[in-house]
Write a protein that holds these residues in place. Structure first.
Motif, PDB file in Angstrom:
ATOM      1  N   VAL A  31       0.869  -1.170   0.000  1.00  0.00           N
ATOM      2  CA  VAL A  31       0.000   0.000   0.000  1.00  0.00           C
ATOM      3  C   VAL A  31       0.904   1.217   0.000  1.00  0.00           C
ATOM      4  N   LYS A  32       0.689   2.109  -0.958  1.00  0.00           N
ATOM      5  CA  LYS A  32       1.488   3.333  -1.029  1.00  0.00           C
ATOM      6  C   LYS A  32       0.641   4.503  -0.524  1.00  0.00           C
ATOM      7  N   PHE A  33       1.215   5.268   0.398  1.00  0.00           N
ATOM      8  CA  PHE A  33       0.569   6.462   0.947  1.00  0.00           C
ATOM      9  C   PHE A  33       1.234   7.676   0.293  1.00  0.00           C
ATOM     10  N   ILE A  34       0.449   8.514  -0.346  1.00  0.00           N
ATOM     11  CA  ILE A  34       1.013   9.643  -1.083  1.00  0.00           C
ATOM     12  C   ILE A  34       0.430  10.940  -0.547  1.00  0.00           C
ATOM     13  N   GLU A  40       5.467  20.053   0.779  1.00  0.00           N
ATOM     14  CA  GLU A  40       6.329  18.877   0.688  1.00  0.00           C
ATOM     15  C   GLU A  40       5.520  17.682   0.216  1.00  0.00           C
ATOM     16  N   ASP A  41       6.001  17.020  -0.814  1.00  0.00           N
ATOM     17  CA  ASP A  41       5.414  15.757  -1.240  1.00  0.00           C
ATOM     18  C   ASP A  41       6.226  14.636  -0.608  1.00  0.00           C
ATOM     19  N   PHE A  42       5.547  13.609  -0.186  1.00  0.00           N
ATOM     20  CA  PHE A  42       6.290  12.432   0.235  1.00  0.00           C
ATOM     21  C   PHE A  42       5.417  11.203   0.068  1.00  0.00           C
ATOM     22  N   GLU A  43       6.076  10.077   0.001  1.00  0.00           N
ATOM     23  CA  GLU A  43       5.383   8.805  -0.134  1.00  0.00           C
ATOM     24  C   GLU A  43       5.839   7.869   0.978  1.00  0.00           C
ATOM     25  N   GLY A  44       4.956   6.996   1.369  1.00  0.00           N
ATOM     26  CA  GLY A  44       5.293   5.929   2.300  1.00  0.00           C
ATOM     27  C   GLY A  44       4.734   4.621   1.779  1.00  0.00           C
ATOM     28  N   GLU A  76      -0.756  -3.486   8.422  1.00  0.00           N
ATOM     29  CA  GLU A  76      -0.009  -3.199   9.649  1.00  0.00           C
ATOM     30  C   GLU A  76       0.750  -1.894   9.456  1.00  0.00           C
ATOM     31  N   LEU A  77       0.322  -0.852  10.178  1.00  0.00           N
ATOM     32  CA  LEU A  77       0.872   0.481   9.950  1.00  0.00           C
ATOM     33  C   LEU A  77       2.290   0.650  10.488  1.00  0.00           C
ATOM     34  N   LYS A  78       2.717  -0.239  11.367  1.00  0.00           N
ATOM     35  CA  LYS A  78       4.103  -0.161  11.827  1.00  0.00           C
ATOM     36  C   LYS A  78       5.090  -0.486  10.713  1.00  0.00           C
ATOM     37  N   SER A  79       4.588  -1.097   9.631  1.00  0.00           N
ATOM     38  CA  SER A  79       5.470  -1.403   8.497  1.00  0.00           C
ATOM     39  C   SER A  79       5.614  -0.203   7.558  1.00  0.00           C
ATOM     40  N   LEU A  80       4.940   0.922   7.874  1.00  0.00           N
ATOM     41  CA  LEU A  80       5.017   2.107   7.016  1.00  0.00           C
ATOM     42  C   LEU A  80       6.443   2.643   6.951  1.00  0.00           C
ATOM     43  N   ASP A  81       6.930   2.803   5.735  1.00  0.00           N
ATOM     44  CA  ASP A  81       8.297   3.303   5.520  1.00  0.00           C
ATOM     45  C   ASP A  81       8.247   4.466   4.531  1.00  0.00           C
ATOM     46  N   THR A  82       8.652   5.663   4.991  1.00  0.00           N
ATOM     47  CA  THR A  82       8.659   6.841   4.118  1.00  0.00           C
ATOM     48  C   THR A  82      10.034   7.096   3.523  1.00  0.00           C
ATOM     49  N   GLY A  83      11.003   6.240   3.864  1.00  0.00           N
ATOM     50  CA  GLY A  83      12.364   6.411   3.347  1.00  0.00           C
ATOM     51  C   GLY A  83      13.260   7.209   4.260  1.00  0.00           C
ATOM     52  N   LEU A  86      13.627   9.153  10.785  1.00  0.00           N
ATOM     53  CA  LEU A  86      13.023  10.077  11.735  1.00  0.00           C
ATOM     54  C   LEU A  86      11.574  10.367  11.384  1.00  0.00           C
ATOM     55  N   ARG A  87      11.303  10.523  10.077  1.00  0.00           N
ATOM     56  CA  ARG A  87       9.910  10.783   9.663  1.00  0.00           C
ATOM     57  C   ARG A  87       9.031   9.561   9.932  1.00  0.00           C
ATOM     58  N   ASN A  88       9.589   8.371   9.723  1.00  0.00           N
ATOM     59  CA  ASN A  88       8.829   7.155  10.044  1.00  0.00           C
ATOM     60  C   ASN A  88       8.389   7.172  11.501  1.00  0.00           C
ATOM     61  N   ARG A  89       9.333   7.499  12.370  1.00  0.00           N
ATOM     62  CA  ARG A  89       9.019   7.483  13.801  1.00  0.00           C
ATOM     63  C   ARG A  89       7.976   8.532  14.137  1.00  0.00           C
ATOM     64  N   HIS A  90       8.115   9.732  13.547  1.00  0.00           N
ATOM     65  CA  HIS A  90       7.120  10.775  13.806  1.00  0.00           C
ATOM     66  C   HIS A  90       5.745  10.367  13.304  1.00  0.00           C
ATOM     67  N   MET A  91       5.681   9.773  12.114  1.00  0.00           N
ATOM     68  CA  MET A  91       4.393   9.350  11.567  1.00  0.00           C
ATOM     69  C   MET A  91       3.734   8.304  12.456  1.00  0.00           C
ATOM     70  N   ARG A  92       4.550   7.346  12.909  1.00  0.00           N
ATOM     71  CA  ARG A  92       3.987   6.253  13.714  1.00  0.00           C
ATOM     72  C   ARG A  92       3.589   6.724  15.106  1.00  0.00           C
ATOM     73  N   GLU A  93       4.483   7.515  15.739  1.00  0.00           N
ATOM     74  CA  GLU A  93       4.259   7.875  17.145  1.00  0.00           C
ATOM     75  C   GLU A  93       3.345   9.082  17.305  1.00  0.00           C
ATOM     76  N   ASN A  94       3.519  10.123  16.463  1.00  0.00           N
ATOM     77  CA  ASN A  94       2.820  11.387  16.691  1.00  0.00           C
ATOM     78  C   ASN A  94       1.495  11.504  15.946  1.00  0.00           C
ATOM     79  N   TYR A  95       1.344  10.802  14.844  1.00  0.00           N
ATOM     80  CA  TYR A  95       0.142  11.001  14.021  1.00  0.00           C
ATOM     81  C   TYR A  95      -0.728   9.744  13.938  1.00  0.00           C
TER      82      TYR A  95
END
Length: 196
Positions: A31-34, A40-44, A76-83, A86-95
């Motif tokens: 699953v790609k999150f865009i 800022e554009d980013f993908e996970g 499983e959202l813990k598998s989300l990888d934005t590349g 630090l952003r991965n951790r912020h996405m998982r923990e803060n949002y």
């Protein structure tokens, strides 16, 4: 007694025609999150997808009503990888708060099947999409190709983060897009065919 015998025969007939497909965990699924925004554009990408589809037919067919169909998928959202770690951790923990809400889920039923121009099928489903502990009714359209033993599923749709009480991520005080595009690609395999 007659009613009981009739019910058993009817259930047996339905079960004989039913088909169940599971996500093929050995295949490449993602699953790609865009996030597409001026700032800022980013993908996970998340690749931990599981679930199943059950219908009372032996294969997909155009025009069939698919009453009694059932589908369930989870990511499983813990598998989300934005590349970026630090952003991965912020996405998982803060949002997404994946410790409290580890999965995004969709549960529904098939409401329409029609032929696609590419030779596959356009499958429409009605159900509930859940993420961050919040659920919302959604109609999702997918293109499905395959041979009856296995299918490849692709779909694109968007979610609005405030609908699921997810704070819109910010970068240097500037908010990025509150709309996240989702692109799904995963594989289904006939349950009796798993491991063969």
């Amino acid at each position: 007694m007659t009613k009981i015998i009739f019910s058993v025969l009817a259930f047996t007939a339905l079960s004989a025609a039913a088909a169940e497909y599971h996500v093929d965990l050995s295949a490449k699924n993602q699953v790609k999150f865009i996030s597409d925004a001026p700032i800022e554009d980013f993908e996970g990408v998340a690749d931990k997808i599981d679930g199943y589809v059950l219908w009372q037919e032996d294969s997909l067919r155009e025009g069939t009503e698919y009453q009694g169909s059932e589908l369930y998928f989870e990511v499983e959202l813990k598998s989300l990888d934005t590349g970026i770690g630090l952003r991965n951790r912020h996405m998982r923990e803060n949002y997404l708060e994946t410790d409290k809400f580890p999965y995004a889920r969709y549960k529904g039923r098939i409401s329409e099947v029609k032929k696609s121009p590419s030779g596959g099928f356009i499958v429409v489903s009605d159900g509930d999409f859940e993420v961050h502990g919040k659920s919302k009714a959604m109609t999702i359209v997918a293109e499905v190709t395959g041979d009856g033993k296995s299918y490849h599923v692709t779909s694109r749709f968007s979610v609005k983060l405030p609908d699921f009480q997810i704070e819109v991520p910010s970068l240097m005080f500037l908010k990025i897009s509150e709309i996240i595009q989702l692109e799904l690609g995963f594989n289904l395999i006939l349950a009796d065919n798993k491991g063969k």
